[in-house]
Write a protein that holds these residues in place. Structure first.
Motif, mmCIF file in Angstrom:
data_model
loop_
_atom_site.group_PDB
_atom_site.id
_atom_site.type_symbol
_atom_site.label_atom_id
_atom_site.label_comp_id
_atom_site.label_asym_id
_atom_site.label_seq_id
_atom_site.Cartn_x
_atom_site.Cartn_y
_atom_site.Cartn_z
ATOM 1 N N MET A 28 0.838 -1.199 0.000
ATOM 2 C CA MET A 28 0.000 0.000 0.000
ATOM 3 C C MET A 28 0.873 1.249 0.000
ATOM 4 O O MET A 28 1.882 1.289 0.703
ATOM 5 C CB MET A 28 -0.880 0.039 1.253
ATOM 6 C CG MET A 28 -2.081 -0.832 1.185
ATOM 7 S SD MET A 28 -3.134 -0.572 2.634
ATOM 8 C CE MET A 28 -2.322 -1.611 3.821
ATOM 9 N N LYS A 32 -2.417 5.731 1.677
ATOM 10 C CA LYS A 32 -3.463 4.779 2.068
ATOM 11 C C LYS A 32 -3.103 4.085 3.381
ATOM 12 O O LYS A 32 -3.946 3.925 4.264
ATOM 13 C CB LYS A 32 -3.692 3.738 0.973
ATOM 14 C CG LYS A 32 -4.812 2.779 1.307
ATOM 15 C CD LYS A 32 -5.138 1.853 0.176
ATOM 16 C CE LYS A 32 -6.304 0.948 0.555
ATOM 17 N NZ LYS A 32 -6.665 0.046 -0.539
ATOM 18 N N LEU A 35 -3.925 6.182 6.439
ATOM 19 C CA LEU A 35 -5.338 6.186 6.834
ATOM 20 C C LEU A 35 -5.743 4.881 7.501
ATOM 21 O O LEU A 35 -6.473 4.881 8.497
ATOM 22 C CB LEU A 35 -6.215 6.463 5.614
ATOM 23 C CG LEU A 35 -6.024 7.834 4.962
ATOM 24 C CD1 LEU A 35 -6.831 7.928 3.677
ATOM 25 C CD2 LEU A 35 -6.374 8.940 5.920
ATOM 26 N N VAL A 36 -5.258 3.766 6.963
ATOM 27 C CA VAL A 36 -5.579 2.459 7.551
ATOM 28 C C VAL A 36 -5.015 2.377 8.963
ATOM 29 O O VAL A 36 -5.712 1.994 9.909
ATOM 30 C CB VAL A 36 -5.043 1.310 6.678
ATOM 31 C CG1 VAL A 36 -5.202 -0.035 7.371
ATOM 32 C CG2 VAL A 36 -5.745 1.289 5.325
ATOM 33 N N ASP A 39 -6.938 4.567 11.456
ATOM 34 C CA ASP A 39 -8.204 3.968 11.880
ATOM 35 C C ASP A 39 -7.979 2.749 12.776
ATOM 36 O O ASP A 39 -8.749 2.509 13.704
ATOM 37 C CB ASP A 39 -9.050 3.607 10.666
ATOM 38 C CG ASP A 39 -9.696 4.827 10.034
ATOM 39 O OD1 ASP A 39 -9.775 5.880 10.709
ATOM 40 O OD2 ASP A 39 -10.120 4.747 8.866
ATOM 41 N N VAL A 68 -12.091 -2.464 10.277
ATOM 42 C CA VAL A 68 -11.297 -1.417 9.619
ATOM 43 C C VAL A 68 -10.748 -1.934 8.294
ATOM 44 O O VAL A 68 -10.834 -1.252 7.266
ATOM 45 C CB VAL A 68 -10.152 -0.927 10.531
ATOM 46 C CG1 VAL A 68 -9.173 -0.048 9.764
ATOM 47 C CG2 VAL A 68 -10.714 -0.174 11.729
ATOM 48 N N LEU A 69 -10.201 -3.143 8.303
ATOM 49 C CA LEU A 69 -9.654 -3.703 7.061
ATOM 50 C C LEU A 69 -10.753 -3.902 6.021
ATOM 51 O O LEU A 69 -10.541 -3.673 4.829
ATOM 52 C CB LEU A 69 -8.919 -5.012 7.352
ATOM 53 C CG LEU A 69 -7.674 -4.882 8.235
ATOM 54 C CD1 LEU A 69 -7.057 -6.248 8.488
ATOM 55 C CD2 LEU A 69 -6.661 -3.930 7.652
ATOM 56 N N LEU A 71 -13.457 -2.084 5.798
ATOM 57 C CA LEU A 71 -13.790 -0.732 5.353
ATOM 58 C C LEU A 71 -12.895 -0.290 4.193
ATOM 59 O O LEU A 71 -13.362 0.327 3.239
ATOM 60 C CB LEU A 71 -13.651 0.251 6.526
ATOM 61 C CG LEU A 71 -13.868 1.719 6.221
ATOM 62 C CD1 LEU A 71 -15.346 1.988 5.947
ATOM 63 C CD2 LEU A 71 -13.394 2.574 7.390
ATOM 64 N N TYR A 72 -11.618 -0.636 4.278
ATOM 65 C CA TYR A 72 -10.664 -0.253 3.224
ATOM 66 C C TYR A 72 -10.534 -1.315 2.131
ATOM 67 O O TYR A 72 -9.726 -1.171 1.219
ATOM 68 C CB TYR A 72 -9.293 0.039 3.843
ATOM 69 C CG TYR A 72 -9.279 1.352 4.573
ATOM 70 C CD1 TYR A 72 -9.107 2.546 3.889
ATOM 71 C CD2 TYR A 72 -9.462 1.401 5.945
ATOM 72 C CE1 TYR A 72 -9.103 3.750 4.552
ATOM 73 C CE2 TYR A 72 -9.459 2.606 6.623
ATOM 74 C CZ TYR A 72 -9.276 3.776 5.919
ATOM 75 O OH TYR A 72 -9.273 4.974 6.577
ATOM 76 N N LYS A 73 -11.315 -2.394 2.260
ATOM 77 C CA LYS A 73 -11.323 -3.476 1.270
ATOM 78 C C LYS A 73 -9.934 -4.090 1.061
ATOM 79 O O LYS A 73 -9.476 -4.281 -0.068
ATOM 80 C CB LYS A 73 -11.893 -2.983 -0.062
ATOM 81 C CG LYS A 73 -13.333 -2.551 0.032
ATOM 82 C CD LYS A 73 -13.826 -1.994 -1.290
ATOM 83 C CE LYS A 73 -15.270 -1.632 -1.269
ATOM 84 N NZ LYS A 73 -15.674 -0.547 -0.419
ATOM 85 N N ILE A 74 -9.271 -4.378 2.181
ATOM 86 C CA ILE A 74 -7.979 -5.052 2.118
ATOM 87 C C ILE A 74 -8.004 -6.244 3.066
ATOM 88 O O ILE A 74 -8.748 -6.261 4.051
ATOM 89 C CB ILE A 74 -6.803 -4.114 2.483
ATOM 90 C CG1 ILE A 74 -6.992 -3.497 3.868
ATOM 91 C CG2 ILE A 74 -6.604 -3.047 1.446
ATOM 92 C CD1 ILE A 74 -5.828 -2.667 4.322
ATOM 93 N N GLU A 121 -6.817 14.490 3.998
ATOM 94 C CA GLU A 121 -5.912 13.464 3.461
ATOM 95 C C GLU A 121 -4.523 13.963 3.418
ATOM 96 O O GLU A 121 -4.143 15.012 3.626
ATOM 97 C CB GLU A 121 -6.360 13.048 2.074
ATOM 98 C CG GLU A 121 -7.659 12.275 2.158
ATOM 99 C CD GLU A 121 -8.044 11.623 0.864
ATOM 100 O OE1 GLU A 121 -7.160 11.346 0.052
ATOM 101 O OE2 GLU A 121 -9.224 11.391 0.671
#
Length: 121
Positions: A28, A32, A35-36, A39, A68-69, A71-74, A121
Protein backbone atom coordinates in the motif's frame (compact mmCIF):
# COMPACT_ATOMS: atom_id res chain seq x y z
CA UNK A 1 46.62 6.61 -7.49
CA UNK A 2 45.23 8.66 -4.57
CA UNK A 3 42.87 10.42 -6.95
CA UNK A 4 41.54 7.10 -8.27
CA UNK A 5 41.07 5.81 -4.71
CA UNK A 6 39.14 8.95 -3.70
CA UNK A 7 36.90 8.72 -6.76
CA UNK A 8 36.19 5.03 -6.11
CA UNK A 9 35.47 5.74 -2.44
CA UNK A 10 33.06 8.55 -3.32
CA UNK A 11 31.23 6.37 -5.88
CA UNK A 12 30.94 3.60 -3.31
CA UNK A 13 29.49 5.94 -0.69
CA UNK A 14 27.03 7.41 -3.16
CA UNK A 15 25.91 3.95 -4.30
CA UNK A 16 25.38 2.80 -0.71
CA UNK A 17 23.56 5.96 0.30
CA UNK A 18 20.88 6.03 -2.37
CA UNK A 19 18.01 3.78 -1.39
CA UNK A 20 15.26 3.30 -3.93
CA UNK A 21 12.12 4.78 -2.33
CA UNK A 22 9.81 3.30 -4.92
CA UNK A 23 7.19 1.16 -3.23
CA UNK A 24 6.32 -2.18 -4.88
CA UNK A 25 2.84 -2.59 -6.36
CA UNK A 26 1.80 -5.21 -3.79
CA UNK A 27 2.48 -2.73 -0.94
CA UNK A 28 0.00 0.00 0.00
CA UNK A 29 1.24 3.52 -0.73
CA UNK A 30 2.02 5.78 2.23
CA UNK A 31 -1.18 7.82 1.86
CA UNK A 32 -3.46 4.78 2.07
CA UNK A 33 -1.39 3.04 4.73
CA UNK A 34 -1.54 6.21 6.84
CA UNK A 35 -5.34 6.19 6.83
CA UNK A 36 -5.58 2.46 7.55
CA UNK A 37 -3.13 2.68 10.44
CA UNK A 38 -4.87 5.77 11.83
CA UNK A 39 -8.20 3.97 11.88
CA UNK A 40 -6.61 0.85 13.39
CA UNK A 41 -5.12 2.98 16.16
CA UNK A 42 -8.49 4.60 16.80
CA UNK A 43 -10.21 1.20 16.85
CA UNK A 44 -7.60 -0.09 19.30
CA UNK A 45 -8.16 2.87 21.58
CA UNK A 46 -11.91 2.38 21.44
CA UNK A 47 -11.53 -1.33 22.20
CA UNK A 48 -9.39 -0.51 25.22
CA UNK A 49 -12.06 1.85 26.54
CA UNK A 50 -14.77 -0.75 25.97
CA UNK A 51 -12.74 -3.45 27.75
CA UNK A 52 -12.40 -1.20 30.78
CA UNK A 53 -16.18 -0.81 30.89
CA UNK A 54 -16.97 -4.50 30.39
CA UNK A 55 -14.20 -6.93 31.37
CA UNK A 56 -16.18 -9.96 30.13
CA UNK A 57 -15.56 -8.97 26.49
CA UNK A 58 -12.15 -10.02 25.21
CA UNK A 59 -12.29 -10.02 21.41
CA UNK A 60 -12.84 -6.31 20.69
CA UNK A 61 -9.43 -5.66 19.12
CA UNK A 62 -9.72 -8.46 16.58
CA UNK A 63 -13.28 -7.57 15.61
CA UNK A 64 -12.52 -3.87 15.21
CA UNK A 65 -9.36 -4.60 13.23
CA UNK A 66 -11.38 -6.78 10.87
CA UNK A 67 -13.96 -4.01 10.45
CA UNK A 68 -11.30 -1.42 9.62
CA UNK A 69 -9.65 -3.70 7.06
CA UNK A 70 -13.07 -4.46 5.56
CA UNK A 71 -13.79 -0.73 5.35
CA UNK A 72 -10.66 -0.25 3.22
CA UNK A 73 -11.32 -3.48 1.27
CA UNK A 74 -7.98 -5.05 2.12
CA UNK A 75 -7.14 -8.43 3.60
CA UNK A 76 -5.26 -9.01 6.81
CA UNK A 77 -2.42 -10.58 4.81
CA UNK A 78 -2.18 -7.56 2.50
CA UNK A 79 -2.06 -5.22 5.47
CA UNK A 80 0.67 -7.17 7.23
CA UNK A 81 2.64 -7.53 4.01
CA UNK A 82 2.62 -3.74 3.67
CA UNK A 83 3.29 -3.24 7.37
CA UNK A 84 6.27 -5.59 7.26
CA UNK A 85 7.61 -3.82 4.17
CA UNK A 86 7.54 -0.45 5.96
CA UNK A 87 9.12 -1.97 9.06
CA UNK A 88 12.06 -3.26 7.02
CA UNK A 89 12.58 0.09 5.23
CA UNK A 90 13.38 2.63 7.96
CA UNK A 91 13.30 5.71 5.73
CA UNK A 92 9.85 4.87 4.38
CA UNK A 93 8.68 3.86 7.86
CA UNK A 94 9.72 7.28 9.16
CA UNK A 95 7.81 8.96 6.34
CA UNK A 96 4.75 6.84 7.17
CA UNK A 97 4.79 7.59 10.89
CA UNK A 98 5.53 11.27 10.31
CA UNK A 99 2.51 11.46 8.02
CA UNK A 100 0.35 9.70 10.65
CA UNK A 101 1.55 12.23 13.21
CA UNK A 102 0.77 15.16 10.92
CA UNK A 103 -2.65 13.67 10.17
CA UNK A 104 -3.28 13.36 13.89
CA UNK A 105 -2.38 17.00 14.44
CA UNK A 106 -4.76 18.10 11.67
CA UNK A 107 -7.56 15.96 13.13
CA UNK A 108 -6.95 17.39 16.58
CA UNK A 109 -7.13 20.91 15.15
CA UNK A 110 -10.43 20.08 13.46
CA UNK A 111 -11.77 18.68 16.74
CA UNK A 112 -11.03 21.94 18.51
CA UNK A 113 -12.61 23.93 15.67
CA UNK A 114 -15.71 21.73 15.77
CA UNK A 115 -15.15 20.53 12.20
CA UNK A 116 -14.33 16.89 12.93
CA UNK A 117 -16.19 15.49 9.93
CA UNK A 118 -14.07 17.41 7.44
CA UNK A 119 -12.30 15.04 5.07
CA UNK A 120 -8.53 15.29 5.48
CA UNK A 121 -5.91 13.46 3.46
Amino acid sequence: MKYLFCVMLMLGLIACGTEDKKIPENVMPVDKMKLVMWDLLQAGNYATIQKEKDTSIKQFNTAYMAQVLQLYKISKDDFFKSFDYYQTHPELNKILFDSISAYSQRRRGDLYKGDLHKKIE
